[in-house]
Write a protein that holds these residues in place. Sequence first.
Motif, PDB file in Angstrom:
ATOM      1  N   TRP A 133       0.527  99.451   4.775  1.00  0.00           N
ATOM      2  CA  TRP A 133      -0.413  99.537   5.892  1.00  0.00           C
ATOM      3  C   TRP A 133      -1.391  98.365   5.860  1.00  0.00           C
ATOM      4  CZ3 TRP A 133      -0.022 101.953  10.239  1.00  0.00           C
ATOM      5  CH2 TRP A 133       0.752 103.111  10.322  1.00  0.00           C
ATOM      6  N   ALA A 136       0.480  95.307   7.042  1.00  0.00           N
ATOM      7  CA  ALA A 136       0.717  95.424   8.485  1.00  0.00           C
ATOM      8  C   ALA A 136      -0.568  95.138   9.263  1.00  0.00           C
ATOM      9  CB  ALA A 136       1.250  96.815   8.824  1.00  0.00           C
ATOM     10  N   THR A 137      -1.664  95.649   8.781  1.00  0.00           N
ATOM     11  CA  THR A 137      -2.950  95.417   9.441  1.00  0.00           C
ATOM     12  C   THR A 137      -3.304  93.927   9.437  1.00  0.00           C
ATOM     13  OG1 THR A 137      -3.707  97.621   8.798  1.00  0.00           O
ATOM     14  CG2 THR A 137      -5.409  96.024   9.424  1.00  0.00           C
ATOM     15  N   ILE A 140      -1.041  92.105  11.908  1.00  0.00           N
ATOM     16  CA  ILE A 140      -1.445  92.379  13.298  1.00  0.00           C
ATOM     17  C   ILE A 140      -2.719  91.615  13.641  1.00  0.00           C
ATOM     18  CG2 ILE A 140      -2.332  94.188  14.839  1.00  0.00           C
ATOM     19  CD1 ILE A 140      -0.287  96.089  13.475  1.00  0.00           C
TER      20      ILE A 140
END
Length: 165
Positions: A133, A136-137, A140
């Motif tokens: 996560w 991914a953060t 992004i």
Amino acid sequence: MIIDPITALAGLQSAISVVKKASKVANDLAGLAPSIAKMFDAKSVATKAMVEAKRSGNKSNLGAALQIEMALDEAKRFEAELMLLFQATGRADVWNKIKQRQQQMDIEDAHLARQAKAEEKKKKEEEAEYMAWAVATVVIVMFLGAVGWGIAEIQDLCAKSRCGR
């Protein structure tokens, strides 16, 4: 928790020695109970240390594992002597209860070890998910930042060269 094989070996040998000495002077088997309990505890610790030493693959640990194996064999033979002592005094039922309790405790220890291993696995999975996560953060945010920068550059270019007007 890693158990030092040499310390475990010394503890087992010491416990066996104490029980042997106590069995020669004890008036009854009840007097031996604390010493026998310490011997079984030391045997359990030594067994765990031997398994860990063998797993490590370290040559010095393998030597210690061999020594522990020999001490465990001595403990096994001494347990047979203790069993005969209990039987000779008409207390075979007590010995059987001791061995049953030891077996129950071994089963409980194995269950607790499996439980600890499962909890450790779950913790590692949670950490891996958290890292996924986090990555991914970051990706992004970087993507959105790049898109925002690109839009700002296009607007700046259009402002200078009057594109599309």
